[in-house]
Motif scaffolding. Sequence first.
Motif, PDB file in Angstrom:
ATOM      1  N   ASP A  91      29.676  33.729  32.458  1.00 27.52           N
ATOM      2  CA  ASP A  91      30.804  32.786  32.342  1.00 27.52           C
ATOM      3  C   ASP A  91      31.858  33.056  33.420  1.00 27.52           C
ATOM      4  O   ASP A  91      32.719  32.231  33.678  1.00 27.52           O
ATOM      5  CB  ASP A  91      31.433  32.865  30.946  1.00 27.52           C
ATOM      6  CG  ASP A  91      31.879  34.277  30.594  1.00 27.52           C
ATOM      7  OD1 ASP A  91      32.983  34.427  30.050  1.00 27.52           O
ATOM      8  OD2 ASP A  91      31.126  35.234  30.887  1.00 27.52           O
ATOM      9  N   ARG A  92      31.754  34.212  34.072  1.00 29.20           N
ATOM     10  CA  ARG A  92      32.727  34.506  35.120  1.00 29.20           C
ATOM     11  C   ARG A  92      32.182  34.215  36.520  1.00 29.20           C
ATOM     12  O   ARG A  92      32.803  34.499  37.540  1.00 29.20           O
ATOM     13  CB  ARG A  92      33.176  35.976  35.011  1.00 29.20           C
ATOM     14  CG  ARG A  92      33.954  36.217  33.701  1.00 29.20           C
ATOM     15  CD  ARG A  92      34.450  37.641  33.571  1.00 29.20           C
ATOM     16  NE  ARG A  92      35.111  38.113  34.783  1.00 29.20           N
ATOM     17  CZ  ARG A  92      36.304  37.723  35.181  1.00 29.20           C
ATOM     18  NH1 ARG A  92      36.978  36.824  34.460  1.00 29.20           N
ATOM     19  NH2 ARG A  92      36.857  38.179  36.289  1.00 29.20           N
ATOM     20  N   PRO A 119      32.848  27.952  33.143  1.00 31.58           N
ATOM     21  CA  PRO A 119      32.703  29.338  32.665  1.00 31.58           C
ATOM     22  C   PRO A 119      31.979  29.366  31.327  1.00 31.58           C
ATOM     23  O   PRO A 119      32.622  29.431  30.280  1.00 31.58           O
ATOM     24  CB  PRO A 119      34.144  29.817  32.549  1.00 31.58           C
ATOM     25  CG  PRO A 119      35.020  28.633  32.632  1.00 31.58           C
ATOM     26  CD  PRO A 119      34.207  27.437  32.983  1.00 31.58           C
TER      27      PRO A 119
END
Length: 302
Positions: free
Chosen positions: A20-21, A9
Amino acid sequence: KTLAIVGCPFSGGQAKLGVDRGPIHLVQAGLPEQLSELGWKVLFDGHHQFEEIDAASDPPIGKLKNPRLVSRVCEAIAKVVGEHAKKGQLPLTLGGDHSLAMGTISGTFEQYPDACVVWVDAHGDINTAETTDSGNIHGMPVSFLLGLGSKIPEFSWVKPLLKPERLVYIGLRDVDAGEKKILKENGIRAFSMHEVDKYGIGRVVEMALDHVNPKRDRPIHLSFDVDALDPSVAPSTGTPVRGGLTFREGHYICEAIYETGCLVALDIMEVNPSLADEAEVKQTVAVGCSLARSALGETLLG
Ligand SMILES: N[C@](CCCC[B-](O)(O)O)(CCN1CCCCC1)C(=O)O
Ligand SMILES: [Mn+2]
Ligand SMILES: [Mn+2]
Ligand SMILES: [Mn+2]
């Protein structure tokens, strides 16, 4: 064979929130189970946590943004990927932005010094500190791996283990002027969308592999940036560029590379689940999962 999922992430190599997700969305879409279905023994011990460095402690170096954070995270990922590779496992790195490939490919070369890299991307990701206009390090990992540009002490851990003749690109269509110069000067083979149109994806993959892996006996690290696909196919990504690979062309590359039996490491990068509407995010995540499956043995006729 054992597959090790490395969830990263991380978004420090670029400026858009959300990438990052990407890993959590890919995992929650069921990717680990899908890969077990293919017969892989899947190791996934949770997403990696990267502690922040506050901005005050990580000022730009020249134009480079978040340099210390990106360097530290990539060095950590290099170790993780290298350890999995050393154990004979196949690391599947889920991004996260493409700066992470500085780490994943460093890890691969620790274990497979004879490896070659197939970089599937709309972009060259080969800017140096001198040529970058954005300062976003996701546009630079390849230059570090090749040892190009001025040396930056904070990145001294990166060894120039990648040689130009072991690198080949597929899908390029948005290459900066400075990158074009670097590609020419270093004689790097690139199959842009022009070549894909001209020869068809089958021939392009064959020529690309003939260039970096003529006897099909070298380990292959496939680094796949989903923005190589046309935005109509993978809309939710940070740097979309029109005129990209079709759904099938993207999957053909993965299928053909799996068929070589040489794949030792795979990156699925730049899925950003926050840049489009729900349906488009779902579509982009689903494409990330299916690309991974195709590169790891899923075939159309079983
Ligand atoms: N070459 C770019 C894009 C890098 C994309 C990284 B990837 O492939 O991981 O998604 C673009 C630089 N610049 C942006 C504004 C218009 C001119 C090009 C850069 O920022 O260096
Ligand atoms: Mn990229
Ligand atoms: Mn890209
Ligand atoms: Mn991007």
